[in-house]
Design a protein around this motif. Structure first.
Motif, PDB file in Angstrom:
ATOM      1  N   ASN A 104      25.900 136.027 -34.421  1.00  0.00           N
ATOM      2  CA  ASN A 104      26.548 137.067 -33.617  1.00  0.00           C
ATOM      3  C   ASN A 104      26.557 136.720 -32.130  1.00  0.00           C
ATOM      4  OD1 ASN A 104      27.201 138.679 -35.795  1.00  0.00           O
ATOM      5  ND2 ASN A 104      25.302 139.850 -35.706  1.00  0.00           N
ATOM      6  N   ARG A 105      25.494 136.098 -31.672  1.00  0.00           N
ATOM      7  CA  ARG A 105      25.475 135.755 -30.246  1.00  0.00           C
ATOM      8  C   ARG A 105      26.464 134.635 -29.942  1.00  0.00           C
ATOM      9  NH1 ARG A 105      20.222 135.397 -26.234  1.00  0.00           N
ATOM     10  NH2 ARG A 105      21.281 136.588 -24.614  1.00  0.00           N
ATOM     11  N   LYS A 129      29.212 134.109 -31.477  1.00  0.00           N
ATOM     12  CA  LYS A 129      30.529 134.746 -31.482  1.00  0.00           C
ATOM     13  C   LYS A 129      30.799 135.435 -30.139  1.00  0.00           C
ATOM     14  CE  LYS A 129      30.388 135.618 -36.475  1.00  0.00           C
ATOM     15  NZ  LYS A 129      30.303 136.661 -37.527  1.00  0.00           N
ATOM     16  N   ARG A 130      29.796 136.092 -29.597  1.00  0.00           N
ATOM     17  CA  ARG A 130      29.964 136.735 -28.287  1.00  0.00           C
ATOM     18  C   ARG A 130      30.261 135.696 -27.210  1.00  0.00           C
ATOM     19  NH1 ARG A 130      25.340 139.821 -29.631  1.00  0.00           N
ATOM     20  NH2 ARG A 130      24.095 138.879 -27.950  1.00  0.00           N
ATOM     21  N   TRP A 131      29.593 134.549 -27.299  1.00  0.00           N
ATOM     22  CA  TRP A 131      29.805 133.508 -26.294  1.00  0.00           C
ATOM     23  C   TRP A 131      31.253 133.009 -26.310  1.00  0.00           C
ATOM     24  CZ3 TRP A 131      24.834 129.968 -26.728  1.00  0.00           C
ATOM     25  CH2 TRP A 131      23.729 130.718 -26.302  1.00  0.00           C
ATOM     26  N   ALA A 180      33.834 134.654 -27.108  1.00  0.00           N
ATOM     27  CA  ALA A 180      34.650 135.697 -26.484  1.00  0.00           C
ATOM     28  C   ALA A 180      34.498 135.659 -24.960  1.00  0.00           C
ATOM     29  CB  ALA A 180      34.257 137.064 -27.027  1.00  0.00           C
ATOM     30  N   LEU A 181      33.281 135.453 -24.483  1.00  0.00           N
ATOM     31  CA  LEU A 181      33.034 135.390 -23.042  1.00  0.00           C
ATOM     32  C   LEU A 181      33.727 134.188 -22.412  1.00  0.00           C
ATOM     33  CD1 LEU A 181      29.232 136.313 -22.943  1.00  0.00           C
ATOM     34  CD2 LEU A 181      31.149 137.756 -22.240  1.00  0.00           C
ATOM     35  N   PRO A 206      37.961 134.332 -28.236  1.00  0.00           N
ATOM     36  CA  PRO A 206      37.325 135.151 -29.283  1.00  0.00           C
ATOM     37  C   PRO A 206      37.665 134.658 -30.679  1.00  0.00           C
ATOM     38  CG  PRO A 206      39.191 136.299 -28.304  1.00  0.00           C
ATOM     39  CD  PRO A 206      38.956 135.082 -27.462  1.00  0.00           C
ATOM     40  N   ASP A 246      23.609 136.955 -21.760  1.00  0.00           N
ATOM     41  CA  ASP A 246      25.016 136.621 -21.993  1.00  0.00           C
ATOM     42  C   ASP A 246      25.779 136.551 -20.677  1.00  0.00           C
ATOM     43  OD1 ASP A 246      24.609 136.502 -24.707  1.00  0.00           O
ATOM     44  OD2 ASP A 246      25.423 138.487 -25.135  1.00  0.00           O
ATOM     45  N   GLU A 283      28.238 133.530 -19.507  1.00  0.00           N
ATOM     46  CA  GLU A 283      29.604 133.820 -19.076  1.00  0.00           C
ATOM     47  C   GLU A 283      29.957 133.077 -17.787  1.00  0.00           C
ATOM     48  OE1 GLU A 283      32.495 137.746 -18.526  1.00  0.00           O
ATOM     49  OE2 GLU A 283      30.316 137.967 -18.418  1.00  0.00           O
TER      50      GLU A 283
END
Length: 236
Positions: free
Chosen positions: A74-75, A77-79, A81-82, A86, A211, A215
Motif C-alpha cells: 500500500n505504501r 502504491k501511494r509513492w 501516486a505521489l 498512480p 510520504d 514526494e
C-alpha cells in the motif's frame, strides 16, 4: 489476457508477456517478510494458487481480500501516486500496471531481518542474478537502503554488468532533500547501460519515513517513469 508464470522465479505478481516479462519495472525488496500477525493469520489460510494472474496493483485475484491491507504494498502504491503515476487496481489495470514486476533479493521469508551480510551468500546472490538474467528490467526500484550497496559489491556488480551492461561513468548519485523538517533519508540513483536503479528507504520498516519526504523526489521519479512509459509505448 494472457499471463504466464516463470516457475523458477519468486515473484509477487504475474508475468504479462510483452509488458513485464522483460524490460519492465522491477520492485525489489530484501526478502518475503511477514509480520508475526500475518504469520498467525496465514496458518489457516487456503494455499495460494500462483497460476492465477494478478498485477502488483491488484493482488486480490490471487491472494484474496487480505492483500488490500498489506502495508508494504500500500505504501509503494501511494509513492507511485505521489510521483505522478498512480496505479490502477481495477482487474489487470492499465499497460503500466502490467509492466511492473515484484520480487525480492532473497527467496526466503522472515518478519525481521537481523543482518544484511547473509544476503551476499551464493544462494541469495544467485537468486537475484537469475531474476536479472531472466527479466532484464529497465528500471529497478530497490526497497531498502542496503540493497544498492549489495549490488555494488564487486562480486555482485560484475555478474550484474554481464547482463545489464556497465555502469555509466559518474552515474552514482546520492540525494537527500534539505528542505524538509522531518527525518531525511538518502535516495540513491545509479545508471547502467540498460537499466536505471533507484535505491529507496524500506516502505514499511524505515522509522520516521514520511510520504511527504518521498514526494520531494517527484521531479526525479516522474522523469524516470515518464521516460520508461515512452519507451514502452505506454500512454501517460
Amino acid at each position: 489476457m494472457k499471463s504466464v508464470r516463470y516457475k523458477d522465479l519468486n515473484l509477487g505478481n504475474g508475468i504479462f508477456e510483452g509488458w513485464n516479462h522483460q524490460q519492465g519495472l522491477m520492485i525489489c525488496g530484501y526478502e518475503w517478510g511477514n509480520s508475526k500477525k500475518d504469520q498467525e493469520q496465514s496458518r489457516d489460510a487456503k494455499p495460494v494458487d500462483f497460476n492465477i494472474a494478478c498485477t502488483f496493483s491488484n493482488k486480490v485475484p490471487r491472494y484474496g481480500q487480505g492483500a488490500l491491507s498489506w502495508p508494504y504494498d500500500n505504501r509503494i502504491k501511494r509513492w507511485f501516486a505521489l510521483w505522478g503515476h498512480p496505479l490502477d487496481s481495477n482487474e489487470y489495470g492499465q499497460d503500466f500496471d502490467k509492466s511492473i514486476i515484484q520480487t525480492n533479493w532473497a527467496n526466503t521469508c522472515n518478519h525481521q531481518l537481523a543482518n544484511y551480510s547473509h544476503l551476499l551468500s551464493e544462494e541469495h546472490v544467485n537468486n537475484f542474478i537469475n531474476h536479472i538474467s531472466t527479466l532484464k528490467p529497465k528500471i529497478i526500484l530497490f526497497m531498502g537502503s542496503q540493497l544498492i550497496h549489495l549490488l555494488r559489491n564487486p562480486i555482485v556488480k560484475a555478474r550484474f554488468e554481464e547482463i545489464i551492461g556497465t555502469e555509466i561513468l559518474d552515474s552514482f548519485v546520492v540525494k537527500q532533500k534539505k528542505e524538509f523538517s522531518g527525518r531525511k533519508f538518502k535516495i540513491y540513483f545509479c545508471e547502467f547501460e540498460n537499466c536505471q536503479i533507484i535505491g529507496l528507504p524500506h516502505p514499511s520498516s524505515s522509522r520516521g519515513l514520511s510520504d511527504r519526504y518521498i514526494e520531494l523526489f517527484e521531479p526525479e521519479m516522474n522523469t524516470i517513469i515518464s521516460q520508461f512509459k515512452k519507451e514502452k509505448a505506454i500512454n501517460p
